[in-house]
Enzyme design. Structure first.
Site, PDB file in Angstrom:
ATOM      1  N   ASP A  88      39.877  38.791  20.233  1.00 43.76           N
ATOM      2  CA  ASP A  88      39.942  37.466  19.589  1.00 43.76           C
ATOM      3  C   ASP A  88      39.341  37.517  18.188  1.00 43.76           C
ATOM      4  OD1 ASP A  88      40.991  36.614  21.985  1.00 43.76           O
ATOM      5  OD2 ASP A  88      39.144  35.672  22.684  1.00 43.76           O
TER       6      ASP A  88
ATOM      7  N   ASP B 206      35.393  38.617  17.908  1.00 41.43           N
ATOM      8  CA  ASP B 206      35.245  37.369  17.138  1.00 41.43           C
ATOM      9  C   ASP B 206      34.831  37.632  15.685  1.00 41.43           C
ATOM     10  OD1 ASP B 206      35.886  36.212  19.503  1.00 41.43           O
ATOM     11  OD2 ASP B 206      33.963  35.246  19.854  1.00 41.43           O
TER      12      ASP B 206
ATOM     13  N   THR C 234      28.241  31.973  19.688  1.00 40.50           N
ATOM     14  CA  THR C 234      29.181  32.646  18.793  1.00 40.50           C
ATOM     15  C   THR C 234      29.171  32.103  17.369  1.00 40.50           C
ATOM     16  OG1 THR C 234      30.604  33.122  20.691  1.00 40.50           O
ATOM     17  CG2 THR C 234      31.581  33.324  18.489  1.00 40.50           C
TER      18      THR C 234
ATOM     19  N   GLN D 253      29.699  38.521  21.313  1.00 38.93           N
ATOM     20  CA  GLN D 253      30.477  37.988  20.198  1.00 38.93           C
ATOM     21  C   GLN D 253      29.637  38.103  18.921  1.00 38.93           C
ATOM     22  OE1 GLN D 253      29.790  36.373  23.066  1.00 38.93           O
ATOM     23  NE2 GLN D 253      31.576  35.281  23.830  1.00 38.93           N
TER      24      GLN D 253
ATOM     25  N   ARG E 225      46.415  34.500  21.749  1.00 35.71           N
ATOM     26  CA  ARG E 225      46.015  33.814  22.963  1.00 35.71           C
ATOM     27  C   ARG E 225      45.936  32.318  22.686  1.00 35.71           C
ATOM     28  NH1 ARG E 225      41.642  36.447  26.648  1.00 35.71           N
ATOM     29  NH2 ARG E 225      40.096  36.205  24.997  1.00 35.71           N
TER      30      ARG E 225
END
Length: 337
Positions: free
Chosen positions: A191, A170, A112, A147, A247
């Site tokens: 996210d 991401d 990532t 990601q 989160r």
């Protein structure tokens, strides 16, 4: 343009007089122009960054003309005090398309953190009126290795104004350091703001393109001593859901939304405290701060009165409302906050 470093100059000058310390911050001003059509000093943003000397001591403004700059850009740690100044969020775009499952020059998967279209390791970086994109296709829920970060900020004291961050999973790697985002647009699905930065997002639009389910922010604070966390102040959360607004990926994660509007897209419960996947969670409800303060809109009700979230009072929320959360008084000009 008034530099965000102007306060540092004045503060340091005073300190050097009182304590006989020589100021080693930026001295002077330099402008470099970039135009994809060849009308500037350089055609590519990376070439402009490469032209800045290592251990730079000037305020360097890289003016980037309107256009699409299809390249991967890295600002190394040895090149502080650089500003990317675009011609407008919809006019100047830097984009690339790496995914975590793609392989780099060494044959290994990127993972990532190395997918970002633009990566900044240097301190005192700023960006104004420019967009950063990762154009890799959005993954379906559960897909692995998709990601795809548009931007990674790993330097300290970074400032962003009028910028766009576009991706899916991401999008914005808010990795490490103190950061301030003002009037920015951040788009993604899962996210799409993540990391262990100590950051304030003020008057930003957070736009979800989630399908099936999504999540805005994943924060990684792991010890009580860390001063990190994400503070969202007077933002707007729009787009599609259902959506977790935060989160807790670290044992001491901190995410606070204040005076923020939520579209009707927040999933029941609103927060994910990561308990199902973390073995060190028996005291997690005492160490994680997932909070809201005076938020509104049709989605805000889903954040109230739930075990994993907290409705804060003014005393609890105040530190997340002011730029001192990121020590901003010392490095952000009053006109920029």
């Amino acid at each position: 343009m008034r530099s965000l470093l102007s306060l540092d100059n004045s503060t340091a000058s005073t300190n050097s007089t009182n304590h006989h310390h020589k100021w080693v911050g930026p001295i002077g001003h330099c402008v470099i122009t970039v135009d994809v059509n060849g009308s500037g000093d350089f055609r590519s943003v990376q070439a402009a960054v490469d032209s800045v000397p290592a251990n730079n001591r000037e305020n360097v403004v890289i003016k980037i003309s309107a256009g699409y700059y299809i390249e991967k850009v890295v600002v190394p740690v040895t090149k502080p005090y650089i500003t990317f100044q675009g011609a407008g969020r919809d006019a100047t775009i830097i984009e690339w398309h790496d995914r975590a499952c793609d392989r780099g020059p060494n044959g290994q998967q990127l993972r990532t953190y190395r997918t970002a279209s633009v990566t900044v390791f240097a301190s005192y970086f700023s960006a104004r009126n420019i967009s950063f994109k990762n154009t890799a296709p959005a993954p379906l829920p559960g897909m692995q290795g998709w990601q795809a970060a548009a931007f990674r900020i790993s330097g300290d004291k970074a400032y962003f104004s009028g910028c766009g961050f576009y991706g899916a999973q991401d999008t914005l790697c808010d990795d490490a350091g103190r950061h301030y985002f003002k009037e920015c647009y951040i788009e993604g699905s899962i996210d799409f703001i993540f990391g262990n930065g100590r950051s304030m997002y003020k008057n930003c639009e957070i736009h979800s393109i989630a399908t099936g389910f999504g999540s805005i922010a994943a924060q990684y604070r792991n010890t009580e001593e860390e001063k990190t966390g994400f503070a969202f102040v007077r933002c707007r959360v729009t787009g599609t859901g259902p959506l977790y607004v935060g989160r807790a990926m670290g044992q001491y994660a901190r995410i606070v939304y204040s005076y923020t509007y939520f579209d009707d897209l927040v999933t029941h419960g609103g927060w994910d405290d990561w308990e199902s996947t973390n073995i060190h969670t028996h005291n997690r409800n005492k160490t994680v701060l997932l909070g809201v303060y005076k938020c509104w809109g049709p989605g805000a009700e889903a954040l109230k009165g739930i075990p994993s979230g907290q409705e804060l009072d003014y005393n609890s929320a105040h530190r997340f409302l002011v730029k001192s959360f990121v020590n901003g008084r010392h490095w952000i000009a009053p006109s920029d906050s």
